[in-house]
Design a protein around this motif. Structure first.
Motif, mmCIF file in Angstrom:
data_model
loop_
_atom_site.group_PDB
_atom_site.id
_atom_site.type_symbol
_atom_site.label_atom_id
_atom_site.label_comp_id
_atom_site.label_asym_id
_atom_site.label_seq_id
_atom_site.Cartn_x
_atom_site.Cartn_y
_atom_site.Cartn_z
ATOM 1 N N CYS A 24 0.796 -1.117 0.096
ATOM 2 C CA CYS A 24 0.011 0.188 -0.039
ATOM 3 C C CYS A 24 0.764 1.168 -0.093
ATOM 4 O O CYS A 24 1.695 1.475 0.743
ATOM 5 C CB CYS A 24 -0.769 -0.088 1.338
ATOM 6 N N ARG A 25 0.563 2.070 -0.729
ATOM 7 C CA ARG A 25 1.343 3.581 -0.843
ATOM 8 C C ARG A 25 0.972 4.312 0.134
ATOM 9 O O ARG A 25 1.671 5.123 0.661
ATOM 10 C CB ARG A 25 1.008 4.175 -2.340
ATOM 11 N N GLY A 26 -0.245 4.049 0.846
ATOM 12 C CA GLY A 26 -0.917 4.925 1.816
ATOM 13 C C GLY A 26 -0.131 4.618 3.184
ATOM 14 O O GLY A 26 0.466 5.676 4.021
ATOM 15 N N CYS A 27 -0.272 3.359 3.671
ATOM 16 C CA CYS A 27 0.235 3.162 4.930
ATOM 17 C C CYS A 27 1.567 2.165 4.952
ATOM 18 O O CYS A 27 2.153 1.903 5.925
ATOM 19 C CB CYS A 27 -0.956 2.337 5.783
ATOM 20 N N GLY A 28 2.031 1.661 3.602
ATOM 21 C CA GLY A 28 3.040 0.867 3.471
ATOM 22 C C GLY A 28 2.823 -0.729 3.903
ATOM 23 O O GLY A 28 3.691 -1.486 3.896
ATOM 24 N N ALA A 29 1.678 -1.023 4.256
ATOM 25 C CA ALA A 29 1.308 -2.440 4.676
ATOM 26 C C ALA A 29 1.446 -3.515 3.317
ATOM 27 O O ALA A 29 1.002 -2.964 2.217
ATOM 28 C CB ALA A 29 -0.149 -2.605 5.091
ATOM 29 N N HIS A 30 1.764 -4.468 3.298
ATOM 30 C CA HIS A 30 1.893 -5.553 2.469
ATOM 31 C C HIS A 30 0.565 -6.058 2.501
ATOM 32 O O HIS A 30 -0.057 -6.229 3.261
ATOM 33 C CB HIS A 30 2.865 -6.696 2.585
ATOM 34 N N VAL A 31 0.077 -6.568 1.355
ATOM 35 C CA VAL A 31 -1.238 -7.073 1.105
ATOM 36 C C VAL A 31 -1.242 -8.370 0.470
ATOM 37 O O VAL A 31 -0.550 -8.474 -0.688
ATOM 38 C CB VAL A 31 -1.940 -6.042 0.250
ATOM 39 N N PHE A 32 -1.950 -9.262 0.798
ATOM 40 C CA PHE A 32 -1.926 -10.705 0.217
ATOM 41 C C PHE A 32 -3.261 -11.469 0.861
ATOM 42 O O PHE A 32 -3.368 -11.587 1.987
ATOM 43 C CB PHE A 32 -0.789 -11.638 0.317
ATOM 44 N N GLN A 33 -4.153 -11.856 0.186
ATOM 45 C CA GLN A 33 -4.357 -11.841 -1.342
ATOM 46 C C GLN A 33 -4.440 -10.475 -1.939
ATOM 47 O O GLN A 33 -5.263 -9.647 -1.360
ATOM 48 C CB GLN A 33 -5.726 -12.806 -1.450
ATOM 49 N N PRO A 34 -3.869 -10.382 -3.099
ATOM 50 C CA PRO A 34 -4.098 -9.004 -4.053
ATOM 51 C C PRO A 34 -5.436 -8.586 -3.989
ATOM 52 O O PRO A 34 -6.363 -9.546 -4.139
ATOM 53 C CB PRO A 34 -3.460 -9.430 -5.140
ATOM 54 N N ARG A 35 -5.663 -7.372 -3.660
ATOM 55 C CA ARG A 35 -7.040 -6.881 -3.426
ATOM 56 C C ARG A 35 -7.026 -5.304 -4.100
ATOM 57 O O ARG A 35 -5.914 -4.663 -4.153
ATOM 58 C CB ARG A 35 -7.760 -7.068 -2.397
ATOM 59 N N ILE A 36 -8.373 -4.681 -4.379
ATOM 60 C CA ILE A 36 -8.372 -3.217 -4.737
ATOM 61 C C ILE A 36 -8.387 -2.340 -3.499
ATOM 62 O O ILE A 36 -8.116 -1.117 -3.906
ATOM 63 C CB ILE A 36 -9.550 -3.279 -5.572
ATOM 64 N N MET A 37 -8.444 -2.593 -2.303
ATOM 65 C CA MET A 37 -8.420 -1.723 -1.287
ATOM 66 C C MET A 37 -7.702 -2.468 -0.173
ATOM 67 O O MET A 37 -7.458 -3.583 0.241
ATOM 68 C CB MET A 37 -9.850 -1.652 -0.664
ATOM 69 N N CYS A 38 -6.739 -1.487 0.457
ATOM 70 C CA CYS A 38 -5.964 -2.071 1.420
ATOM 71 C C CYS A 38 -6.836 -2.358 2.882
ATOM 72 O O CYS A 38 -7.418 -1.447 3.027
ATOM 73 C CB CYS A 38 -4.886 -0.831 1.847
ATOM 74 N N PRO A 39 -6.605 -3.504 3.407
ATOM 75 C CA PRO A 39 -7.395 -3.827 4.498
ATOM 76 C C PRO A 39 -7.189 -2.938 5.774
ATOM 77 O O PRO A 39 -7.670 -2.935 6.824
ATOM 78 C CB PRO A 39 -7.179 -5.142 4.678
ATOM 79 N N SER A 40 -5.745 -2.336 5.540
ATOM 80 C CA SER A 40 -5.082 -1.609 6.824
ATOM 81 C C SER A 40 -5.865 -0.292 6.862
ATOM 82 O O SER A 40 -6.026 0.272 7.816
ATOM 83 C CB SER A 40 -3.693 -1.599 6.877
ATOM 84 N N CYS A 41 -5.847 0.490 5.695
ATOM 85 C CA CYS A 41 -6.046 1.758 5.952
ATOM 86 C C CYS A 41 -7.274 2.412 4.633
ATOM 87 O O CYS A 41 -7.731 3.377 4.649
ATOM 88 C CB CYS A 41 -4.710 2.460 5.430
ATOM 89 N N GLY A 42 -7.514 1.300 3.974
ATOM 90 C CA GLY A 42 -8.645 1.615 3.032
ATOM 91 C C GLY A 42 -8.042 2.319 1.694
ATOM 92 O O GLY A 42 -8.840 2.688 0.663
ATOM 93 N N GLY A 43 -6.731 2.638 1.482
ATOM 94 C CA GLY A 43 -6.216 3.075 0.396
ATOM 95 C C GLY A 43 -6.079 2.104 -0.842
ATOM 96 O O GLY A 43 -6.482 0.873 -0.838
ATOM 97 N N GLU A 44 -6.231 2.832 -2.054
ATOM 98 C CA GLU A 44 -6.480 1.909 -3.227
ATOM 99 C C GLU A 44 -5.250 2.120 -4.109
ATOM 100 O O GLU A 44 -5.605 1.729 -5.356
ATOM 101 C CB GLU A 44 -7.834 2.520 -3.943
#
Length: 126
Positions: A24-44
Motif C-alpha cells: 500500500c502506498r498509503g500506509c506501507g502495509a503489504h497485502v495478500f491476497q491481492p485486492r483493490i483496497m488496503c485492509p489496513s487503511c482503505g487505500g487504493e
C-alpha cells in the motif's frame, strides 16, 4: 504490468517468472491476497514489490493420495516476513515432516506449465 485487476496482475508477474505482492502506498502495509483496497487503511494505490521469500509455517496438513496419483503432499499456510499469510506447499521434505514454526524460503516452480510459489525448508531450519 498493464492496468488490470489485482489477481490478473499477480498472475501476470508470476507468468513472467517474477513474484510480486502489493504494498500500500498509503500506509506501507503489504497485502495478500491481492485486492483493490488496503485492509489496513482503505487505500487504493499499490506498488508491486518483490517479497523477501522468508517465511514460517503457520499451519500444515497432509493430503493423502495413492502413489499412482503422485503420492502424498502437504498444504501449508505460510506467514511471510512481510506480515501477510499465503497458502502453498513445502517441498524438499516429507509431507508429514512439515512442522508449525518451521522456517521456509520461497522459490518459483513450474506446475503444469504455470509458475507457482512453493517453499523449501530454510537453511539451518527445524
Amino acid at each position: 504490468m498493464s492496468e488490470q485487476g489485482p489477481d490478473a496482475t499477480y498472475f501476470a508477474y508470476l507468468a513472467a517468472k517474477d513474484w510480486r505482492i502489493p504494498k500500500c502506498r498509503g500506509c506501507g502495509a503489504h497485502v495478500f491476497q491481492p485486492r483493490i483496497m488496503c485492509p489496513s487503511c482503505g487505500g487504493e494505490a499499490f506498488d508491486w514489490v518483490a517479497p523477501s521469500g522468508r517465511g514460517v509455517v503457520h499451519s500444515t496438513t497432509v493430503v493423502r493420495r495413492r502413489p499412482a496419483d503422485g503420492g502424498d503432499y502437504n498444504v501449508a499456510l505460510i506467514d511471510l516476513a512481510e506480515g501477510v499469510r499465503m497458502m502453498s506447499r513445502i517441498e524438499g521434505v516429507e509431507p508429514a515432516d512439515v512442522a508449525i514454526g518451521m522456517p521456509v524460503t520461497a522459490r518459483l516452480a513450474d506446475q503444469d506449465g504455470d509458475t507457482i510459489v512453493v517453499f523449501d525448508p530454510a537453511e539451518g531450519g527445524r
